[in-house]
Design an enzyme around this catalytic site. Structure first.
Site, short mmCIF file in Angstrom:
data_model
loop_
_atom_site.label_atom_id
_atom_site.label_comp_id
_atom_site.label_asym_id
_atom_site.label_seq_id
_atom_site.Cartn_x
_atom_site.Cartn_y
_atom_site.Cartn_z
N LYS A 22 0.85 -1.21 0.00
CA LYS A 22 0.00 0.00 0.00
C LYS A 22 0.88 1.25 0.00
O LYS A 22 0.67 2.16 -0.80
CB LYS A 22 -0.89 0.00 1.24
N ASN A 23 1.89 1.26 0.87
CA ASN A 23 2.67 2.50 1.06
C ASN A 23 3.72 2.71 -0.02
O ASN A 23 4.47 3.68 0.03
CB ASN A 23 3.29 2.51 2.45
N ARG A 92 -4.12 9.59 4.07
CA ARG A 92 -2.95 10.44 4.32
C ARG A 92 -2.16 10.66 3.04
O ARG A 92 -1.62 11.73 2.79
CB ARG A 92 -2.06 9.77 5.37
N CYS A 116 -5.31 7.67 9.09
CA CYS A 116 -5.56 7.18 10.45
C CYS A 116 -5.28 8.28 11.48
O CYS A 116 -4.33 9.04 11.34
CB CYS A 116 -4.66 5.98 10.74
N ARG A 121 -0.49 14.74 12.89
CA ARG A 121 -0.07 14.47 11.49
C ARG A 121 0.02 15.76 10.67
O ARG A 121 -0.66 15.97 9.68
CB ARG A 121 -1.01 13.45 10.83
N ILE A 123 1.87 18.76 8.22
CA ILE A 123 2.59 18.65 6.92
C ILE A 123 3.68 19.72 6.83
O ILE A 123 4.13 20.07 5.73
CB ILE A 123 1.61 18.76 5.73
N LEU A 125 6.86 19.57 7.43
CA LEU A 125 8.11 19.11 6.80
C LEU A 125 7.96 19.06 5.27
O LEU A 125 8.90 19.33 4.53
CB LEU A 125 8.51 17.74 7.35
N ASP A 305 4.21 0.68 12.08
CA ASP A 305 2.99 0.07 11.51
C ASP A 305 2.80 -1.37 11.98
O ASP A 305 1.71 -1.91 11.80
CB ASP A 305 3.04 0.11 9.98
N ILE A 327 7.07 7.11 16.99
CA ILE A 327 6.77 7.79 15.71
C ILE A 327 5.49 8.60 15.79
O ILE A 327 5.44 9.74 15.33
CB ILE A 327 6.69 6.76 14.56
N ARG A 397 -8.76 -0.28 4.17
CA ARG A 397 -7.85 0.70 3.55
C ARG A 397 -6.48 0.09 3.30
O ARG A 397 -5.74 0.52 2.42
CB ARG A 397 -7.72 1.94 4.46
C1 EPZ Z 1 3.84 6.98 6.23
O1 EPZ Z 1 3.03 7.98 6.82
C2 EPZ Z 1 2.97 5.74 6.14
N1 EPZ Z 1 1.82 6.03 5.30
C3 EPZ Z 1 2.50 5.34 7.54
O2 EPZ Z 1 1.75 4.12 7.41
C4 EPZ Z 1 3.72 5.07 8.41
O3 EPZ Z 1 3.28 4.79 9.74
C5 EPZ Z 1 4.61 6.32 8.43
O4 EPZ Z 1 4.97 6.68 7.08
C6 EPZ Z 1 5.88 6.10 9.23
O5 EPZ Z 1 6.59 5.02 8.71
C7 EPZ Z 1 1.97 5.99 3.95
O6 EPZ Z 1 3.05 5.76 3.44
C8 EPZ Z 1 0.74 6.24 3.13
P1 EPZ Z 1 5.76 10.41 8.39
P2 EPZ Z 1 3.54 9.52 6.86
O7 EPZ Z 1 5.65 11.64 7.59
O8 EPZ Z 1 4.27 9.83 5.61
C9 EPZ Z 1 5.53 13.60 11.86
C10 EPZ Z 1 -0.06 2.68 7.70
O9 EPZ Z 1 -0.54 2.13 8.70
N2 EPZ Z 1 5.48 14.58 10.76
O10 EPZ Z 1 7.01 9.60 8.33
O11 EPZ Z 1 2.41 10.37 7.24
C11 EPZ Z 1 4.23 12.82 11.95
O12 EPZ Z 1 3.28 13.55 12.71
C12 EPZ Z 1 0.34 4.13 7.76
O13 EPZ Z 1 0.14 2.10 6.59
C13 EPZ Z 1 5.59 15.93 11.06
O14 EPZ Z 1 5.73 16.32 12.22
O15 EPZ Z 1 4.56 9.43 8.07
C14 EPZ Z 1 4.65 11.54 12.62
O16 EPZ Z 1 4.70 11.75 14.02
C15 EPZ Z 1 0.08 4.76 9.11
N3 EPZ Z 1 5.52 16.84 10.05
C16 EPZ Z 1 6.06 11.32 12.09
O17 EPZ Z 1 6.51 12.59 11.59
C17 EPZ Z 1 5.37 16.45 8.74
O18 EPZ Z 1 5.33 17.32 7.85
C18 EPZ Z 1 6.12 10.30 10.97
O19 EPZ Z 1 5.41 10.80 9.90
C19 EPZ Z 1 5.25 15.07 8.46
C20 EPZ Z 1 5.32 14.16 9.49
#
Ligand code: EPZ
Length: 419
Positions: A22-23, A92, A116, A121, A123, A125, A305, A327, A397
């Site tokens: 999926k990811n 997301r 989720c 969450r 954006i 970054l 995850d 995380i 999902r």
């Molecule tokens: C991806 O989410 C995955 N989703 C998530 O899988 C996975 O848990 C996550 O990466 C971490 O490995 C998809 O790929 C669609 P992050 P993402 O940006 O990109 C913070 C599942 O179950 N953050 O690495 O949203 C954020 O709040 C899903 O398949 C900021 O602060 O994850 C979190 O605490 C759930 N600012 C941490 O970083 C930002 O701009 C990790 O987020 C972005 C993120």
């Protein structure tokens, strides 16, 4: 929406293939927007989030053709640069259209993403990275607008290796003039898969999977053909089902390299695990051993995850375990539901203390998010008596065939109510 009904207590046994990730497929579908032509993506899992991505692609003017697990995207006819709120909120990953649409069209406008509820969450970054390559970003009333004032490569450093933000900047910088250097990027296998697809489209990217990704911008990208990698979290889910039911489970069409951190923990829990290039075989121990401290970390650390499924497995351990979720801020929502089945879990902040019990008892429980929902199904598989899991739209999902795959491994599990 249907429920999942499980008569627990059956040992799982058998072999099951793992579907595409999926990811990986979600950012790759967003990346097809960059190409002025047709891309063909093989191994796409049958998931609601994939449907949502195709809905966005069609809305902005791409032509979509789906045949089984192959999706063809003709992005030569793209016309719209905005995505409606209701489409953004479904997942997301919709945020990764920000980078690709901005790069292809010079502008983009969309709402903030859904997904989720694991914490705020944000954006930030994503936005900081895009601004480093000359993208003007305006955020107001929950909508984001971008414009490429001067689209020139730059230096991007992530103080946290965000997966989605890394994907967004990789896509956008592929078409920016000059070189972009990304330090401290996410290193997940899905990042490497995205680099492979973008390079097939004509991009010039190197370093995915390391601490530094270098992108040399090119003027145009074309369509490409690609097969996505197997889903490492589905693989982790099925291995947890095997250890929890005391079974013997073989996964095929998977990549053991991607789940080293998970198989290492399962071995510490007493499982015997054998691997070859595309398969993993697990023999469960008589009784699961506890894990003193398990910390979720960015790849190649233990994946967040897989945390919910590991929490479920450790509820049956012969002793006390501790899990630290590093995380996401709010990723123990499955604990209360597992406690309804007799689990003994105490959570405080980002730590869960799990005191092992001899058995779980079937009960009606509700999935609050994707992986927590999968954890409840696994708990039902090994609980005494009948469990029913509601909130299955969360599970749909990310799992294309969870019920069917568990049935093929001998579980007494079925969907009840209208699908
Ligand atoms: C991806 O989410 C995955 N989703 C998530 O899988 C996975 O848990 C996550 O990466 C971490 O490995 C998809 O790929 C669609 P992050 P993402 O940006 O990109 C913070 C599942 O179950 N953050 O690495 O949203 C954020 O709040 C899903 O398949 C900021 O602060 O994850 C979190 O605490 C759930 N600012 C941490 O970083 C930002 O701009 C990790 O987020 C972005 C993120």
């Amino acid at each position: 929406m249907y429920q999942i009904e499980i008569a627990g207590g059956r040992r799982l046994a058998g072999s099951v293939p793992v579907h595409g990730a999926k990811n990986s497929v979600l950012p790759i579908l967003a990346a097809t927007v960059l190409g002025n032509g047709t891309s063909v993506i093989h191994g796409c899992p049958n998931l609601d989030d994939v449907d949502s991505s195709c809905e966005i692609l069609e809305y902005i003017g791409c032509n979509i053709k789906r045949e089984g697990s192959t999706i063809c995207v003709d992005a030569s006819t793209i016309g719209k640069s905005c995505i409606p709120e209701e489409m953004m909120h479904k997942m997301r990953s919709s945020i990764t259209f920000l980078g690709s649409m901005t790069a292809r069209l010079g502008t983009a406008e969309m709402g903030t993403p859904g997904g989720c509820e694991l914490g705020p969450r944000p954006i930030d970054l994503h936005i900081q990275a895009l601004e480093k390559i000359g993208v003007a970003v305006k955020e107001r009333c929950g909508r984001v607008e971008t414009r490429c004032d001067s689209f020139v490569g730059g230096e991007v450093h992530f103080d946290f290796p965000s997966v989605g933000a890394t994907e967004n900047i990789m896509m956008a910088a592929s078409l920016a003039r000059g070189e972009t250097v990304i330090t401290n990027p996410a290193k997940e296998p899905e990042i490497c898969d995205l680099q492979a697809f973008l390079n097939k489209m004509g991009a010039k990217i190197s370093g995915a999977g390391t601490d530094c990704i270098v992108i040399e911008g090119v003027p145009v990208l074309h369509g490409a053909e690609h097969r996505v990698i197997p889903d490492r979290i589905v693989a982790a889910t099925y291995l947890c089902a095997g250890i929890m039911t005391g079974g013997t489970v073989e996964l095929t069409e998977t990549n053991p390299e991607h789940i080293h951190a998970v198989t290492a923990v399962l071995r510490d829990m007493g499982a015997s695990i054998y691997t070859n290039k595309h398969a993993v075989l697990l023999y469960a121990p008589q009784r699961i051993k506890p894990i003193k401290l398990l910390r979720t970390m960015p790849y190649p650390g233990f994946p967040t995850d897989a945390q919910a499924m590991m929490t479920a497995a450790l509820t049956l351990a012969d002793g006390t375990s501790m899990i630290e979720e590093n995380i996401f801020e709010n990723r123990f929502r499955h604990a209360a539901e597992l406690s309804k089945m007799g689990a003994d879990i105490t959570t405080r902040g980002n730590v869960a203390v799990i005191r092992g019990v001899k058995r779980l008892v079937g009960a009606p429980v509700t999935a609050m998010e994707l992986r927590g929902g999968a954890a409840l199904v696994l708990a039902g598989l090994c609980a005494e008596g009948i469990s029913t899991v509601s909130g299955t739209s969360h599970i749909d999902r990310g799992y294309g065939s969870l019920v069917e795959d568990m049935q093929s491994l001998g579980a007494e599990i079925r969907k009840i109510g209208k699908a």
